[in-house]
Write an enzyme that holds these catalytic residues in place. Structure first.
Site, mmCIF file in Angstrom:
data_model
loop_
_atom_site.group_PDB
_atom_site.id
_atom_site.type_symbol
_atom_site.label_atom_id
_atom_site.label_comp_id
_atom_site.label_asym_id
_atom_site.label_seq_id
_atom_site.Cartn_x
_atom_site.Cartn_y
_atom_site.Cartn_z
ATOM 1 N N TYR A 141 0.826 -1.217 0.000
ATOM 2 C CA TYR A 141 0.000 0.000 0.000
ATOM 3 C C TYR A 141 0.856 1.261 0.000
ATOM 4 O O TYR A 141 0.446 2.298 -0.505
ATOM 5 C CB TYR A 141 -0.896 0.034 1.246
ATOM 6 N N LYS A 186 3.006 -15.311 2.550
ATOM 7 C CA LYS A 186 3.202 -16.053 1.300
ATOM 8 C C LYS A 186 4.692 -16.327 1.196
ATOM 9 O O LYS A 186 5.388 -15.914 0.262
ATOM 10 C CB LYS A 186 2.665 -15.212 0.122
ATOM 11 N N ASP A 219 -2.993 -18.290 0.602
ATOM 12 C CA ASP A 219 -3.977 -18.941 -0.272
ATOM 13 C C ASP A 219 -4.722 -20.039 0.479
ATOM 14 O O ASP A 219 -5.945 -20.150 0.410
ATOM 15 C CB ASP A 219 -3.347 -19.437 -1.585
ATOM 16 N N ASP A 243 -6.499 -6.927 4.162
ATOM 17 C CA ASP A 243 -7.619 -6.262 3.490
ATOM 18 C C ASP A 243 -8.513 -7.304 2.837
ATOM 19 O O ASP A 243 -9.742 -7.306 3.011
ATOM 20 C CB ASP A 243 -7.069 -5.289 2.441
ATOM 21 N N ASP A 247 -12.513 -8.950 4.210
ATOM 22 C CA ASP A 247 -13.769 -8.913 3.443
ATOM 23 C C ASP A 247 -14.325 -10.340 3.331
ATOM 24 O O ASP A 247 -15.526 -10.566 3.445
ATOM 25 C CB ASP A 247 -13.554 -8.338 2.035
HETATM 26 C C1 IPM Z 1 -10.425 -1.060 4.073
HETATM 27 C C2 IPM Z 1 -10.643 -0.445 2.712
HETATM 28 C C3 IPM Z 1 -9.479 0.488 2.405
HETATM 29 C C4 IPM Z 1 -8.219 -0.357 2.392
HETATM 30 C C5 IPM Z 1 -9.620 1.267 1.092
HETATM 31 C C6 IPM Z 1 -10.880 2.089 1.049
HETATM 32 C C7 IPM Z 1 -8.417 2.128 0.832
HETATM 33 O O1 IPM Z 1 -10.813 -1.422 1.744
HETATM 34 O O2 IPM Z 1 -10.283 -0.314 5.060
HETATM 35 O O3 IPM Z 1 -10.405 -2.293 4.166
HETATM 36 O O4 IPM Z 1 -7.905 -1.013 1.387
HETATM 37 O O5 IPM Z 1 -7.520 -0.354 3.416
HETATM 38 MG MG MG Z 2 -10.973 -3.381 2.540
#
Ligand code: IPM
Ligand code: MG
Length: 363
Positions: A141, A186, A219, A243, A247
């Site tokens: 990042y 990884k 993975d 990240d 999700d």
């Molecule tokens: C999160 C989001 C952010 C990230 C984005 C919006 C930059 O996806 O906080 O998980 O990737 O950190």
């Molecule tokens: Mg995110």
């Protein structure tokens, strides 16, 4: 107590869910005898529109002064031109970096009433209780980026110090939980991951011999997260893997709209935000789920203000609301009328008032 809380509602559904969370914080203050002062500032797309930059200096200065920061979400189609020089997301990354918030805590604990909403078989979900610690200020990042007509590159770099400090956060958490850390990398391909693994092993061996450390490739972790999520206690991983995996992990809880997060560093100020984004497709409709942001206020009360009892009061109120099937559209079963963002938030405010009234009677 008195606390200064900076609000960064941001874009999309951000302002709607932050409004609900502020009502909850106000109810907590009122019922538990605290005084919270709110200071609202711009970040993300709205800050680009108003000030020409995603993290204005005034926003950052206010955050540095505050006891805690509550953020909604940033981003949206209006600012998504791939060739744009400034993007809303840069504001979020910049504030995390500027405040030194290297550890992002993302608890994942599916609620029984929301299991129907999860795409995973319910028997796999009972008893799931993990916390993902995502490294937040390093890795790909933040590495140098280049772009020419012919190619592009994003550099992924980690220093020993960056890995050590987030590992300590993870190990300390595990000591207070079930004593198990899973470090995800990884290491079969990436040099940064081999360093990550070496540092994890050393910190575990030298400083936390009481905690069981396991290494897992990202993975296979993506697979095990769905096939045996109960086996995880504290999961620690680098920025981008964290990240993506969180999700995925949100699906264990039934909705991205239920997952809060706390971003912490060495300083006193923490930043609290739902893990979901700005959801432009449902913005301004009043239908977003406010629970992730409300649960983020519980983390704020716990980690920045040291108000554990109040934090539990908020968490219990959300849990009771879910038990009572007080669901927004993301959770509701087909054919049942969902609650609006405001109705769901007001419901939590009422529960907080009732809970404190009951405890006053008991005292
Ligand atoms: C999160 C989001 C952010 C990230 C984005 C919006 C930059 O996806 O906080 O998980 O990737 O950190
Ligand atoms: Mg995110």
């Amino acid at each position: 107590m008195h606390a200064d809380i900076v609000l960064l509602p941001g874009d999309g559904i951000g302002p709607e869910v932050v409004a609900g969370a502020v009502a909850v914080l106000q109810a907590v203050a009122e019922r538990h005898g605290h005084q919270f002062t709110f200071h609202e500032h711009d970040i993300g797309g709205i800050a680009i529109d108003r000030h020409g930059e995603p993290l204005p200096a005034a926003t950052l200065a206010a955050c540095r002064q505050a006891d805690a920061v509550l953020l909604g979400a940033v981003g949206g189609p209006k600012w998504s031109d791939p060739n744009a020089k400034v993007r809303p997301e840069q504001g979020l990354l910049a504030i995390r970096k500027a405040l030194g918030l290297y550890a992002n805590l993302r608890p994942v604990k599916p609620h029984a009433a929301a299991l129907d909403a999860a795409p995973i078989k319910p028997h796999l979900l009972t008893g799931v209780d993990m916390i993902v610690v995502r490294e937040l200020t390093g890795g790909i990042y933040f590495g140098d980026k280049t772009r020419t007509a012919a190619d592009a590159s994003d550099l992924c770099r980690y220093s020993v110090v960056e890995i050590e400090r987030v590992m300590r956060t993870a190990f300390r958490l595990a000591q207070r939980r079930r004593g198990h850390v899973t470090s995800v990398d990884k290491a079969n391909v990436l040099e940064t991951s081999r360093l990550w693994r070496d540092v994890a092993a050393r910190i575990g061996r030298e400083e936390f011999p009481d905690v069981r450390l396991e290494h897992q490739l990202v993975d296979s972790m993506a697979m095990h997260l769905l096939s045996r999520p109960r086996d995880y206690d504290v999961v620690v991983t680098e920025n981008m893997f964290g990240d993506i995996l969180t999700d995925e992990a949100s699906m264990l809880a039934g909705s991205l709209g239920l997952l809060p997060s706390a971003s912490l560093g060495e300083g006193k100020v923490g930043l609290y935000e739902p893990i979901h984004g700005s959801a432009p497709d449902i913005a301004d409709k009043g239908i977003a789920n406010p629970y992730a942001t409300i649960l983020s206020t519980a983390l704020l009360l716990r980690h920045s203000l040291g108000l554990e009892q109040e934090a539990q009061c908020v968490e219990q109120s959300v849990s009771d609301a879910l038990d009572a099937r007080a669901f927004t559209a993301d959770l509701v079963a087909h054919g049942v009328a969902p609650l609006s963002t405001q109705q769901a938030s007001v419901g939590i405010v009422q529960r907080i008032r009732e809970r404190s009234a009951v405890s006053e009677l008991r005292d």
